[in-house]
Design an enzyme around this catalytic site. Structure first.
Site, PDB file in Angstrom:
ATOM      1  N   ARG A  22     -40.584 -49.867 -39.721  1.00 42.51           N
ATOM      2  CA  ARG A  22     -39.228 -50.396 -39.269  1.00 42.51           C
ATOM      3  C   ARG A  22     -39.098 -50.352 -37.783  1.00 42.51           C
ATOM      4  O   ARG A  22     -40.129 -49.741 -37.098  1.00 42.51           O
ATOM      5  CB  ARG A  22     -38.077 -49.665 -40.009  1.00 42.51           C
ATOM      6  N   GLY A  23     -38.256 -50.888 -37.386  1.00 39.78           N
ATOM      7  CA  GLY A  23     -37.996 -51.003 -35.767  1.00 39.78           C
ATOM      8  C   GLY A  23     -38.498 -52.450 -35.569  1.00 39.78           C
ATOM      9  O   GLY A  23     -39.460 -52.948 -35.908  1.00 39.78           O
ATOM     10  N   ALA A  24     -37.743 -53.212 -34.733  1.00 45.47           N
ATOM     11  CA  ALA A  24     -37.971 -54.633 -34.463  1.00 45.47           C
ATOM     12  C   ALA A  24     -39.444 -54.902 -34.123  1.00 45.47           C
ATOM     13  O   ALA A  24     -40.093 -55.673 -34.774  1.00 45.47           O
ATOM     14  CB  ALA A  24     -37.042 -55.090 -33.413  1.00 45.47           C
ATOM     15  N   ARG A  40     -36.987 -59.391 -43.440  1.00 46.72           N
ATOM     16  CA  ARG A  40     -35.882 -58.734 -43.164  1.00 46.72           C
ATOM     17  C   ARG A  40     -35.344 -59.749 -42.147  1.00 46.72           C
ATOM     18  O   ARG A  40     -35.845 -60.330 -41.575  1.00 46.72           O
ATOM     19  CB  ARG A  40     -36.264 -57.334 -42.285  1.00 46.72           C
ATOM     20  N   GLN A  52     -31.988 -42.851 -39.117  1.00 42.14           N
ATOM     21  CA  GLN A  52     -33.013 -42.752 -38.112  1.00 42.14           C
ATOM     22  C   GLN A  52     -33.074 -41.816 -36.803  1.00 42.14           C
ATOM     23  O   GLN A  52     -34.013 -41.449 -36.538  1.00 42.14           O
ATOM     24  CB  GLN A  52     -33.299 -44.348 -37.418  1.00 42.14           C
ATOM     25  N   ASP A 104     -32.524 -55.515 -31.742  1.00 39.90           N
ATOM     26  CA  ASP A 104     -33.215 -56.232 -32.905  1.00 39.90           C
ATOM     27  C   ASP A 104     -33.266 -57.758 -32.600  1.00 39.90           C
ATOM     28  O   ASP A 104     -34.148 -58.359 -33.070  1.00 39.90           O
ATOM     29  CB  ASP A 104     -32.621 -55.989 -34.278  1.00 39.90           C
ATOM     30  N   ASN A 143     -28.087 -54.505 -32.620  1.00 41.17           N
ATOM     31  CA  ASN A 143     -28.812 -53.418 -32.658  1.00 41.17           C
ATOM     32  C   ASN A 143     -28.211 -52.497 -34.000  1.00 41.17           C
ATOM     33  O   ASN A 143     -27.266 -52.945 -34.393  1.00 41.17           O
ATOM     34  CB  ASN A 143     -29.082 -52.348 -31.531  1.00 41.17           C
ATOM     35  N   LYS A 144     -28.908 -51.420 -34.143  1.00 43.20           N
ATOM     36  CA  LYS A 144     -28.453 -50.572 -35.512  1.00 43.20           C
ATOM     37  C   LYS A 144     -26.858 -50.375 -35.521  1.00 43.20           C
ATOM     38  O   LYS A 144     -26.208 -50.098 -34.356  1.00 43.20           O
ATOM     39  CB  LYS A 144     -29.110 -49.280 -35.182  1.00 43.20           C
TER      40      LYS A 144
HETATM   41  O1  MRU Z   1     -33.277 -50.605 -39.423  1.00 44.18           O
HETATM   42  P1  MRU Z   1     -34.136 -50.263 -38.659  1.00 44.18           P
HETATM   43  O2  MRU Z   1     -34.486 -48.885 -38.482  1.00 44.18           O
HETATM   44  O3  MRU Z   1     -35.277 -51.325 -38.587  1.00 44.18           O
HETATM   45  O4  MRU Z   1     -33.434 -50.533 -37.190  1.00 44.18           O
HETATM   46  C1  MRU Z   1     -34.166 -50.447 -35.961  1.00 44.18           C
HETATM   47  C2  MRU Z   1     -33.062 -50.610 -34.808  1.00 44.18           C
HETATM   48  O5  MRU Z   1     -31.912 -51.065 -34.946  1.00 44.18           O
HETATM   49  C3  MRU Z   1     -33.857 -50.100 -33.467  1.00 44.18           C
HETATM   50  O6  MRU Z   1     -32.823 -49.643 -32.703  1.00 44.18           O
HETATM   51  C4  MRU Z   1     -34.370 -51.754 -32.993  1.00 44.18           C
HETATM   52  O7  MRU Z   1     -34.966 -52.090 -33.844  1.00 44.18           O
HETATM   53  C5  MRU Z   1     -35.182 -51.445 -31.681  1.00 44.18           C
HETATM   54  S1  MRU Z   1     -36.846 -50.686 -31.897  1.00 44.18           S
HETATM   55  C6  MRU Z   1     -37.621 -50.478 -30.514  1.00 44.18           C
END
Ligand code: MRU
Length: 355
Positions: A50-52, A95, A201, A242, A252-253
């Protein structure tokens, strides 16, 4: 200055994706082998990765896995390419919010569309691209870290939300890349990490990777940020992204928007740290960003145990959009973009220097 971080959440080894299973951290630190395109789709959707930026790398690798499978099905290059382009489009839907995934799948589609002769050679090119995306991402994060460290005050306490660290990228991290580079210059800085409900997270991943690197971190729950800002205990906020629209609005999250509003009220700088591959110049504002709706069980249960009454309504958006007016700067591998973001983002893409 570069901080030596060894965490690599996803790499490519001998035709297989080696992926750190992020659903079991901090209890276990275990790599799994992803060997088929469908398994990669599921790993992205179920957030094993996970993470963009990390899911961008995963998407690129997933298309290579499909290509390897297709070698056994097709002899004709044109039929192979048509099938693989469909699989690439499918991978991009694993996603919906992080644009790095679509970006990486498009990069692979360009190669599929350009190359016309031999299936094995095409697979080699796709493999090379997936490795390049992974290694480039680490270099981009290091650059983001270096630019970001310049705006971190001496001895600062940095608040972050979710995990935009090594675990969310090829390695090093975006928001936590800024932290790592700042810490390499000044080991009196520290981090406050929001727990980040519902999937935690911040609690599970951000505290884990910072503790692993010996960087001081304090865990707080999501509702506590204004309290600590009001006490003068937070000097700046740095979070990841994201998807960023052409005007700077940033997804973002979920919970990031609340932190940004609190930071504005308390006059605390609020920075986004993200590579240019997170900026979607095809959309004008954040209103156009698709927001992922995730399973209700993420809200109703903690560690498999129900924490609320049966039969109540649940809504679980995975992301929110912070309006550009609340953002002090966007830290990229090309420098720090400042308002007016329509202008500074356009300049960053046209190779002009950033502010
Ligand atoms: O749902 P996730 O854990 O994939 O969400 C991740 C985030 O929101 C991060 O802050 C974002 O992807 C930046 S990662 C460098």
């Amino acid at each position: 200055m570069v901080f030596d971080s060894k965490i690599r959440p996803i790499t490519w080894e001998n035709g297989v994706s080696k992926m750190l299973d992020q659903t079991i951290i901090p209890y276990e630190y275990k790599y799994v082998n992803i060997t088929t395109g469908q398994d990669m789709f599921d790993a992205i959707r179920n957030m094993i990765v996970r993470g963009a930026p990390a899911i961008g790398i995963a998407g690129a690798q997933g298309i290579v896995l499909y290509a390897q499978e297709g070698r056994g099905i097709y002899n004709n290059i044109n039929e192979f390419k048509t099938w693989l382009l469909e699989k690439a489009d499918y991978m991009a839907t694993s996603r919906p919010t992080a644009v790095n995934l679509m970006w990486a799948c498009e990069e692979q589609k360009k190669i599929i569309n350009e190359f016309h002769y031999d299936i094995d050679e095409l697979i080699q090119k796709l493999t090379a691209k997936a490795i390049e995306i992974e290694l480039d991402d680490i270099q981009r994060c290091i650059k983001i870290g270096e630019y970001g460290a310049e705006v971190v005050p001496k001895g600062a306490t940095i608040l972050t939300h979710c995990n935009a660290g090594a675990l969310a990228t090829g390695g090093y991290g975006t928001a936590l890349g800024v932290v790592r580079s700042a810490y390499a210059k000044d080991n009196t800085i520290q981090v406050f990490a929001d727990e980040t409900r519902p999937r935690q997270q911040g609690a599970r991943l951000t505290t884990f990777e910072l503790a692993m690197d010996g960087i001081p971190v304090t865990l707080i729950t999501d509702g506590m940020c204004s309290y600590f800002m009001n006490k003068g205990m937070i000097d700046m906020v740095v979070v990841g992204a994201d998807r960023i629209a052409a005007n700077g609005d940033t997804a973002n999250k979920i919970g990031t928007y609340t932190v940004a509003i609190a930071a504005k009220y308390h006059n605390i700088p609020f920075y986004i740290a993200a590579p240019l591959s997170t900026i979607d110049t095809s959309i004008k504002t954040g209103k156009e960003i698709p927001i992922e709706e995730r399973s209700h069980e993420e809200v109703t249960h903690i560690n498999g145990k129900r924490i609320c009454a049966e039969g109540i309504n649940i809504i679980n958006p995975g992301f929110d959009v912070t309006p550009h007016e609340l953002i002090t700067g966007i830290i990229t591998e090309k420098g720090i973009l400042r308002p007016d973001y329509n202008q500074s983002i356009a300049d960053a893409f046209s190779n002009k220097a950033c502010v």
